[in-house]
Design an enzyme around this catalytic site. Sequence first.
Site, PDB file in Angstrom:
ATOM      1  N   LYS A   1       4.480 -15.309  -6.022  1.00 25.53           N
ATOM      2  CA  LYS A   1       4.078 -14.517  -4.858  1.00 25.53           C
ATOM      3  C   LYS A   1       2.685 -13.901  -5.017  1.00 25.53           C
ATOM      4  O   LYS A   1       1.982 -13.704  -4.036  1.00 25.53           O
ATOM      5  CB  LYS A   1       5.122 -13.417  -4.619  1.00 25.53           C
ATOM      6  CG  LYS A   1       4.858 -12.607  -3.360  1.00 25.53           C
ATOM      7  CD  LYS A   1       5.907 -11.525  -3.155  1.00 25.53           C
ATOM      8  CE  LYS A   1       5.460 -10.544  -2.103  1.00 25.53           C
ATOM      9  NZ  LYS A   1       6.453  -9.524  -1.816  1.00 25.53           N
TER      10      LYS A   1
ATOM     11  N   PHE B   1      -0.776  -7.488 -13.591  1.00 25.10           N
ATOM     12  CA  PHE B   1      -1.312  -6.784 -12.416  1.00 25.10           C
ATOM     13  C   PHE B   1      -0.176  -6.309 -11.508  1.00 25.10           C
ATOM     14  O   PHE B   1      -0.178  -5.176 -11.026  1.00 25.10           O
ATOM     15  CB  PHE B   1      -2.240  -7.740 -11.653  1.00 25.10           C
ATOM     16  CG  PHE B   1      -2.792  -7.190 -10.358  1.00 25.10           C
ATOM     17  CD1 PHE B   1      -3.933  -6.411 -10.349  1.00 25.10           C
ATOM     18  CD2 PHE B   1      -2.177  -7.473  -9.136  1.00 25.10           C
ATOM     19  CE1 PHE B   1      -4.462  -5.908  -9.153  1.00 25.10           C
ATOM     20  CE2 PHE B   1      -2.696  -6.980  -7.945  1.00 25.10           C
ATOM     21  CZ  PHE B   1      -3.838  -6.196  -7.947  1.00 25.10           C
TER      22      PHE B   1
ATOM     23  N   ARG C   1      -0.985   0.274   5.610  1.00 27.48           N
ATOM     24  CA  ARG C   1      -1.613  -0.740   4.758  1.00 27.48           C
ATOM     25  C   ARG C   1      -3.085  -0.349   4.647  1.00 27.48           C
ATOM     26  O   ARG C   1      -3.731  -0.112   5.664  1.00 27.48           O
ATOM     27  CB  ARG C   1      -1.431  -2.119   5.399  1.00 27.48           C
ATOM     28  CG  ARG C   1      -2.315  -3.216   4.893  1.00 27.48           C
ATOM     29  CD  ARG C   1      -1.897  -3.734   3.541  1.00 27.48           C
ATOM     30  NE  ARG C   1      -0.572  -4.360   3.535  1.00 27.48           N
ATOM     31  CZ  ARG C   1       0.046  -4.747   2.416  1.00 27.48           C
ATOM     32  NH1 ARG C   1      -0.523  -4.576   1.256  1.00 27.48           N
ATOM     33  NH2 ARG C   1       1.246  -5.304   2.478  1.00 27.48           N
TER      34      ARG C   1
ATOM     35  N   ASP D   1       3.728 -10.124   5.863  1.00 29.82           N
ATOM     36  CA  ASP D   1       4.495  -9.388   4.852  1.00 29.82           C
ATOM     37  C   ASP D   1       4.904  -8.010   5.388  1.00 29.82           C
ATOM     38  O   ASP D   1       6.040  -7.573   5.217  1.00 29.82           O
ATOM     39  CB  ASP D   1       3.601  -9.223   3.613  1.00 29.82           C
ATOM     40  CG  ASP D   1       4.407  -9.027   2.340  1.00 29.82           C
ATOM     41  OD1 ASP D   1       5.531  -9.535   2.276  1.00 29.82           O
ATOM     42  OD2 ASP D   1       3.900  -8.358   1.412  1.00 29.82           O
TER      43      ASP D   1
ATOM     44  N   ASP E   1      11.626 -13.529  -3.246  1.00 33.60           N
ATOM     45  CA  ASP E   1      11.662 -12.074  -3.126  1.00 33.60           C
ATOM     46  C   ASP E   1      12.598 -11.658  -1.980  1.00 33.60           C
ATOM     47  O   ASP E   1      13.457 -10.790  -2.141  1.00 33.60           O
ATOM     48  CB  ASP E   1      10.234 -11.554  -2.860  1.00 33.60           C
ATOM     49  CG  ASP E   1      10.123 -10.044  -3.002  1.00 33.60           C
ATOM     50  OD1 ASP E   1      11.082  -9.418  -3.504  1.00 33.60           O
ATOM     51  OD2 ASP E   1       9.076  -9.493  -2.627  1.00 33.60           O
TER      52      ASP E   1
ATOM     53  N   ASP F   1       1.188  -2.693 -10.242  1.00 34.62           N
ATOM     54  CA  ASP F   1       1.428  -2.395  -8.824  1.00 34.62           C
ATOM     55  C   ASP F   1       2.794  -1.730  -8.631  1.00 34.62           C
ATOM     56  O   ASP F   1       2.921  -0.763  -7.881  1.00 34.62           O
ATOM     57  CB  ASP F   1       1.387  -3.701  -8.018  1.00 34.62           C
ATOM     58  CG  ASP F   1       0.422  -3.610  -6.856  1.00 34.62           C
ATOM     59  OD1 ASP F   1      -0.642  -2.986  -7.021  1.00 34.62           O
ATOM     60  OD2 ASP F   1       0.743  -4.161  -5.793  1.00 34.62           O
ATOM     61  N   ASP F   2       3.800  -2.287  -9.300  1.00 30.50           N
ATOM     62  CA  ASP F   2       5.157  -1.723  -9.221  1.00 30.50           C
ATOM     63  C   ASP F   2       5.158  -0.285  -9.741  1.00 30.50           C
ATOM     64  O   ASP F   2       5.799   0.601  -9.173  1.00 30.50           O
ATOM     65  CB  ASP F   2       6.140  -2.561 -10.052  1.00 30.50           C
ATOM     66  CG  ASP F   2       6.416  -3.931  -9.440  1.00 30.50           C
ATOM     67  OD1 ASP F   2       5.913  -4.209  -8.334  1.00 30.50           O
ATOM     68  OD2 ASP F   2       7.126  -4.734 -10.072  1.00 30.50           O
TER      69      ASP F   2
ATOM     70  N   LYS G   1     -10.166  -3.955  -1.005  1.00 24.18           N
ATOM     71  CA  LYS G   1     -11.145  -3.763  -2.091  1.00 24.18           C
ATOM     72  C   LYS G   1     -12.048  -4.991  -2.228  1.00 24.18           C
ATOM     73  O   LYS G   1     -13.077  -4.942  -2.887  1.00 24.18           O
ATOM     74  CB  LYS G   1     -10.402  -3.492  -3.409  1.00 24.18           C
ATOM     75  CG  LYS G   1      -9.560  -2.215  -3.377  1.00 24.18           C
ATOM     76  CD  LYS G   1      -8.992  -1.869  -4.747  1.00 24.18           C
ATOM     77  CE  LYS G   1      -7.847  -2.756  -5.186  1.00 24.18           C
ATOM     78  NZ  LYS G   1      -6.563  -2.522  -4.506  1.00 24.18           N
TER      79      LYS G   1
ATOM     80  N   ASP H   1       8.652  -6.606   5.804  1.00 24.69           N
ATOM     81  CA  ASP H   1       9.082  -5.413   5.060  1.00 24.69           C
ATOM     82  C   ASP H   1       9.281  -4.192   5.948  1.00 24.69           C
ATOM     83  O   ASP H   1       9.734  -3.153   5.485  1.00 24.69           O
ATOM     84  CB  ASP H   1       8.047  -5.054   3.977  1.00 24.69           C
ATOM     85  CG  ASP H   1       8.035  -6.056   2.832  1.00 24.69           C
ATOM     86  OD1 ASP H   1       8.970  -6.868   2.751  1.00 24.69           O
ATOM     87  OD2 ASP H   1       7.093  -6.016   2.012  1.00 24.69           O
TER      88      ASP H   1
ATOM     89  N   PHE I   1      -3.662 -13.030   6.075  1.00 17.68           N
ATOM     90  CA  PHE I   1      -2.536 -13.779   6.664  1.00 17.68           C
ATOM     91  C   PHE I   1      -1.219 -13.354   6.007  1.00 17.68           C
ATOM     92  O   PHE I   1      -0.240 -13.026   6.687  1.00 17.68           O
ATOM     93  CB  PHE I   1      -2.835 -15.281   6.503  1.00 17.68           C
ATOM     94  CG  PHE I   1      -1.649 -16.205   6.430  1.00 17.68           C
ATOM     95  CD1 PHE I   1      -0.704 -16.264   7.445  1.00 17.68           C
ATOM     96  CD2 PHE I   1      -1.499 -17.068   5.341  1.00 17.68           C
ATOM     97  CE1 PHE I   1       0.368 -17.156   7.378  1.00 17.68           C
ATOM     98  CE2 PHE I   1      -0.430 -17.952   5.262  1.00 17.68           C
ATOM     99  CZ  PHE I   1       0.511 -17.991   6.288  1.00 17.68           C
TER     100      PHE I   1
END
Length: 342
Positions: A190, A228, A102, A93, A164, A232-233, A47, A97, A88
Amino acid sequence: MADLKSKFLKVYSVLKSELLEDPAFDFTKDSRQWVERMLDYNVPGGKLNRGLSVIDSYQLLQQGRELTEDEIFLASALGWCIEWLQAFFLVLDDIMDGSHTRRGQPCWFRLPKVGMIAVNDGVVLRNHIPRILRKYFREKPYYADLLDLFNEVEFQTASGQMIDLITTIEGEKDLSKYSLSIHRRIVQYKTAYYSFYLSVACALLMSGEELEKHIDVKNILVEMGIYFQVQDDYLDCFGDPETIGKIGTDIEDFKCSWLVVKALELCNEEQKKVLHENYGKPDPENVATVKALYKELDIEGVFADYESKSYKKLTSWIEGHPSKAVQAVLKSFLGKIYKRQK
């Protein structure tokens, strides 16, 4: 805004061309093509909120004065440094994960012929930032402060990622480790520093301000960053994958999500047992059971309440700030994220 975004994207093309001709490295045709493809795939696809926010914030700090082309270019270059930093983090990430998508496309490391080369690509992305800063800001009085800022925020973000990861170690799935304070720590380091504070800090430095005098601004932006991430969660579980551009996997990945932390606070012993038995399992049935429990506990209502309280709290802190220009910057940030759907 569309005009600003197109100007911003033009700066990306300039920076990319310069990096592909960087005199510090003797590119071959293949390596130049690889880096160009890697940049186009990972840097400009999101975005661009973080990057554009540097220009917006700098403009608001100038209180109505029209920016010169040079100022727009420099603010854009700093904005792109943040987008490079984001790229990066995301490239690495996604590997950590084991993600699949993405921004609505396969993760970079999932592409044929990329695989673990993506690890080195992440390192290359990170190393482009000081190259850009050196080229355009070396003669500026705030050059050292900019380098310090990017290094510190990167350190904070990597440390947040570490908390995390070690909280969700494979084979040690223990929900009792999860609490609101752990969630807050992970998110603060994070996400909040690089996603919220960094853009404004860049604009403040460009405006000749000293960051030590704006600790209150940092604190408000960190709080905004936490809000924020809670959104997201929430969107990971309840958002529309088409809209958010990815399929949420927080439940399967045993993530320390705000939703599970709130559920643990609210559920009775029987519900807690259901959560312990189903959270962090890849089977769609287990995921559906967790989502059904969230519905039962009205986590959506709990989130709506949290969202409205956060908005009121942040608004009152912002309005308490002595500078109207800084207030405008902070209000612009809050306006962009309040009740977002993606």
